[in-house]
Design a protein around this motif. Sequence first.
Motif, PDB file in Angstrom:
ATOM      1  N   GLN A  60       0.927  -1.227   0.089  1.00 48.37           N
ATOM      2  CA  GLN A  60      -0.056   0.016   0.192  1.00 48.37           C
ATOM      3  C   GLN A  60       0.835   1.371  -0.186  1.00 48.37           C
ATOM      4  OE1 GLN A  60      -2.575  -0.727   3.377  1.00 48.37           O
ATOM      5  NE2 GLN A  60      -3.958  -1.836   2.382  1.00 48.37           N
ATOM      6  N   SER A  61       2.101   1.316   0.383  1.00 47.43           N
ATOM      7  CA  SER A  61       3.150   2.407   0.584  1.00 47.43           C
ATOM      8  C   SER A  61       3.943   2.205  -0.514  1.00 47.43           C
ATOM      9  CB  SER A  61       3.946   2.256   1.810  1.00 47.43           C
ATOM     10  OG  SER A  61       4.433   1.142   2.290  1.00 47.43           O
ATOM     11  N   THR A  62       4.663   3.117  -0.993  1.00 44.40           N
ATOM     12  CA  THR A  62       5.954   2.778  -1.895  1.00 44.40           C
ATOM     13  C   THR A  62       6.767   1.384  -1.575  1.00 44.40           C
ATOM     14  OG1 THR A  62       6.144   5.120  -2.258  1.00 44.40           O
ATOM     15  CG2 THR A  62       7.793   3.826  -3.005  1.00 44.40           C
ATOM     16  N   ALA A  63       7.091   0.701  -2.581  1.00 39.72           N
ATOM     17  CA  ALA A  63       7.894  -0.561  -2.179  1.00 39.72           C
ATOM     18  C   ALA A  63       9.221  -0.081  -1.955  1.00 39.72           C
ATOM     19  CB  ALA A  63       7.521  -1.548  -3.367  1.00 39.72           C
ATOM     20  N   SER A  64       9.881  -0.545  -1.140  1.00 35.52           N
ATOM     21  CA  SER A  64      11.142  -0.337  -0.592  1.00 35.52           C
ATOM     22  C   SER A  64      11.911  -1.549  -1.201  1.00 35.52           C
ATOM     23  CB  SER A  64      11.324  -0.343   0.880  1.00 35.52           C
ATOM     24  OG  SER A  64      10.964  -1.547   1.527  1.00 35.52           O
ATOM     25  N   HIS A  65      11.353  -2.784  -1.353  1.00 32.92           N
ATOM     26  CA  HIS A  65      12.212  -4.015  -1.602  1.00 32.92           C
ATOM     27  C   HIS A  65      11.163  -4.632  -2.728  1.00 32.92           C
ATOM     28  CE1 HIS A  65      14.033  -3.091   1.981  1.00 32.92           C
ATOM     29  NE2 HIS A  65      15.085  -3.781   1.634  1.00 32.92           N
ATOM     30  N   VAL A  96       7.230  -4.913   1.048  1.00 32.55           N
ATOM     31  CA  VAL A  96       7.877  -5.602  -0.053  1.00 32.55           C
ATOM     32  C   VAL A  96       7.106  -6.018  -1.191  1.00 32.55           C
ATOM     33  CG1 VAL A  96       9.410  -7.633  -0.292  1.00 32.55           C
ATOM     34  CG2 VAL A  96       9.459  -6.507   2.009  1.00 32.55           C
ATOM     35  N   ALA A  97       7.346  -5.561  -2.132  1.00 34.12           N
ATOM     36  CA  ALA A  97       6.549  -5.949  -3.528  1.00 34.12           C
ATOM     37  C   ALA A  97       7.001  -7.337  -3.755  1.00 34.12           C
ATOM     38  CB  ALA A  97       6.954  -4.994  -4.560  1.00 34.12           C
ATOM     39  N   VAL A  98       5.929  -8.244  -4.448  1.00 33.70           N
ATOM     40  CA  VAL A  98       6.292  -9.466  -4.644  1.00 33.70           C
ATOM     41  C   VAL A  98       5.949  -9.880  -6.082  1.00 33.70           C
ATOM     42  CG1 VAL A  98       5.845 -11.857  -3.783  1.00 33.70           C
ATOM     43  CG2 VAL A  98       5.759 -10.086  -2.046  1.00 33.70           C
ATOM     44  N   LEU A 135       9.881  -1.339 -14.695  1.00 37.11           N
ATOM     45  CA  LEU A 135       8.677  -0.659 -14.261  1.00 37.11           C
ATOM     46  C   LEU A 135       8.951   0.614 -13.358  1.00 37.11           C
ATOM     47  CD1 LEU A 135       6.537  -3.838 -13.305  1.00 37.11           C
ATOM     48  CD2 LEU A 135       6.534  -2.614 -15.533  1.00 37.11           C
ATOM     49  N   PRO A 136       8.322   1.785 -13.716  1.00 36.46           N
ATOM     50  CA  PRO A 136       8.277   2.834 -12.584  1.00 36.46           C
ATOM     51  C   PRO A 136       8.249   2.743 -11.551  1.00 36.46           C
ATOM     52  CG  PRO A 136       7.049   3.486 -14.609  1.00 36.46           C
ATOM     53  CD  PRO A 136       7.217   2.065 -14.706  1.00 36.46           C
ATOM     54  N   GLU A 137       7.282   1.929 -10.773  1.00 37.24           N
ATOM     55  CA  GLU A 137       7.100   1.669  -9.483  1.00 37.24           C
ATOM     56  C   GLU A 137       8.183   1.199  -8.729  1.00 37.24           C
ATOM     57  OE1 GLU A 137       5.381   1.009 -11.996  1.00 37.24           O
ATOM     58  OE2 GLU A 137       3.788  -0.603 -11.488  1.00 37.24           O
ATOM     59  N   LEU A 138       9.103   0.370  -9.558  1.00 34.25           N
ATOM     60  CA  LEU A 138      10.112  -0.617  -8.967  1.00 34.25           C
ATOM     61  C   LEU A 138      11.331  -0.191  -9.230  1.00 34.25           C
ATOM     62  CD1 LEU A 138       8.285  -3.799  -9.650  1.00 34.25           C
ATOM     63  CD2 LEU A 138       8.454  -2.950  -7.530  1.00 34.25           C
ATOM     64  N   LYS A 139      11.691   1.092  -9.798  1.00 32.48           N
ATOM     65  CA  LYS A 139      12.905   1.572 -10.212  1.00 32.48           C
ATOM     66  C   LYS A 139      14.007   1.588  -8.957  1.00 32.48           C
ATOM     67  CE  LYS A 139      11.977   6.321 -10.716  1.00 32.48           C
ATOM     68  NZ  LYS A 139      11.990   7.578 -11.803  1.00 32.48           N
ATOM     69  N   ASP A 140      13.356   1.854  -7.918  1.00 33.38           N
ATOM     70  CA  ASP A 140      14.219   2.257  -6.793  1.00 33.38           C
ATOM     71  C   ASP A 140      14.485   1.322  -5.634  1.00 33.38           C
ATOM     72  OD1 ASP A 140      15.209   4.926  -7.875  1.00 33.38           O
ATOM     73  OD2 ASP A 140      13.420   5.785  -7.159  1.00 33.38           O
ATOM     74  N   THR A 141      13.729   0.115  -6.030  1.00 36.80           N
ATOM     75  CA  THR A 141      13.728  -0.895  -5.018  1.00 36.80           C
ATOM     76  C   THR A 141      14.883  -1.557  -5.067  1.00 36.80           C
ATOM     77  OG1 THR A 141      12.488  -2.458  -6.715  1.00 36.80           O
ATOM     78  CG2 THR A 141      11.253  -1.036  -5.170  1.00 36.80           C
ATOM     79  N   THR A 142      15.211  -2.368  -3.550  1.00 38.05           N
ATOM     80  CA  THR A 142      16.296  -3.501  -3.522  1.00 38.05           C
ATOM     81  C   THR A 142      15.531  -4.794  -3.811  1.00 38.05           C
ATOM     82  OG1 THR A 142      17.351  -1.746  -1.912  1.00 38.05           O
ATOM     83  CG2 THR A 142      17.898  -4.473  -1.717  1.00 38.05           C
ATOM     84  N   ALA A 143      16.107  -5.304  -4.875  1.00 33.72           N
ATOM     85  CA  ALA A 143      15.346  -6.598  -5.351  1.00 33.72           C
ATOM     86  C   ALA A 143      16.285  -7.877  -5.130  1.00 33.72           C
ATOM     87  CB  ALA A 143      15.178  -6.267  -6.777  1.00 33.72           C
ATOM     88  N   GLY A 144      15.518  -8.907  -5.004  1.00 28.77           N
ATOM     89  CA  GLY A 144      16.104 -10.214  -4.859  1.00 28.77           C
ATOM     90  C   GLY A 144      15.169 -11.352  -5.228  1.00 28.77           C
ATOM     91  N   TYR A 145      15.691 -12.659  -4.501  1.00 33.30           N
ATOM     92  CA  TYR A 145      14.819 -13.848  -4.803  1.00 33.30           C
ATOM     93  C   TYR A 145      14.636 -14.651  -3.443  1.00 33.30           C
ATOM     94  CZ  TYR A 145      16.233 -13.108  -9.735  1.00 33.30           C
ATOM     95  OH  TYR A 145      16.598 -12.636 -10.948  1.00 33.30           O
ATOM     96  N   ILE A 146      13.295 -15.271  -3.352  1.00 30.42           N
ATOM     97  CA  ILE A 146      12.965 -16.192  -2.171  1.00 30.42           C
ATOM     98  C   ILE A 146      12.897 -17.473  -3.321  1.00 30.42           C
ATOM     99  CG2 ILE A 146      11.692 -16.919  -0.409  1.00 30.42           C
ATOM    100  CD1 ILE A 146      10.804 -14.039   0.019  1.00 30.42           C
TER     101      ILE A 146
END
Length: 358
Positions: A60-65, A96-98, A135-146
């Motif tokens: 609901q807030s800006t995705a940090s990850h 965390v976006a998923v 994607l614009p909404e994810l350009k500043d996220t720290t990304a990884g895998y589970i």
Amino acid sequence: MFPRRRTLLAGALVLGVLIVGVTGFVLHGLSDFDLTRYKSQDVTFGAAGSSISGTLHLPQSTASHLALLVHGDGPADRDLNGALLPLIGRLLEDGVAVFSWDKPGVGSSTGNWLDHSIQDRADLAAVALQTLQKLPELKDTTAGYIGFSQAGWVLPLLAKNSPEANFFVIVGGAVNWLDQGRYFTRRKLELRGHAENEIQRKLDAQRIRSNALLSPSFTYNDYLALTPLSSPMLGKRFAFVRRNASADASVSLAHTNAPFLIVHGAQDMNVDPDGNQLRYQSLLQGRNRANTYVLVPHATHGLLRAGLFNYQLPDEIPAWRQAAFLALGRKAYAPGALEAIVDWIKERRASKEIKGDS
């Protein structure tokens, strides 16, 4: 007469309170499978000769990850027939976006997952991340895998070869494919009450078949002749196993400085939790100070409560225990399991700040 009437009335009140309490508990558990309060969108991309379709869930807030979920074995759809929804919801709560996708040939994805090698799976997961980072909404996220179970061989390849990812979480992973198969067989036979000498006899026969699998000239007919089983693997499954039976994450793990969280359930009946924890620690020792190893008490291969859900295969779980999973929602997980994953991910920083930090 009146005392009995008061007793009956008191009993009815207690029963009413229990019914309300249980109903509230069940509804609370079911709410963990409802993600409609979060925004989501379908994302489709091409990889490994297939069109892959998945769902991106946004907090609901800006995705940090951003966490990409990599499935284990089998024909898995994007949320594992709903089983992953409590985990996804827990991640979304913490910003965390998923993203997860249907395996090739499952749901809306084309192709056939049985045609893929572990390297193909890693290539697909890498394209998924590259697609999302546009994607614009994810350009500043720290990304990884589970990654779950079989993804324990996928993520080390990604860590070694995909600089876009900032973190890697392996749940219920094994370092070596054939070692994992022997552990699985031993636990299955123990659960069925076989004596130790019979277990050893069957493991010796499995070792012969496993060694044959690694031979370039070994055919499906050779396998059938060597396999006195009532339900042998079908041809496509045989080809998949033969293609991947040599999988071993040792080399990739020993040549990456990416941060890893390694999580096992202490009661895992599919993968040796203690042995693999030690192997991961040995291979990753000193490579990144963020590396963390967690053995969750009283937890299954999938980190659920072992007292209720410790079965080797999903189709072994009785219907009433499946209903219990729905009623419990995220509480079906062993205490501390989800928190260990979410908290570790939230501690990760951008790639330039963390990779190679040992």
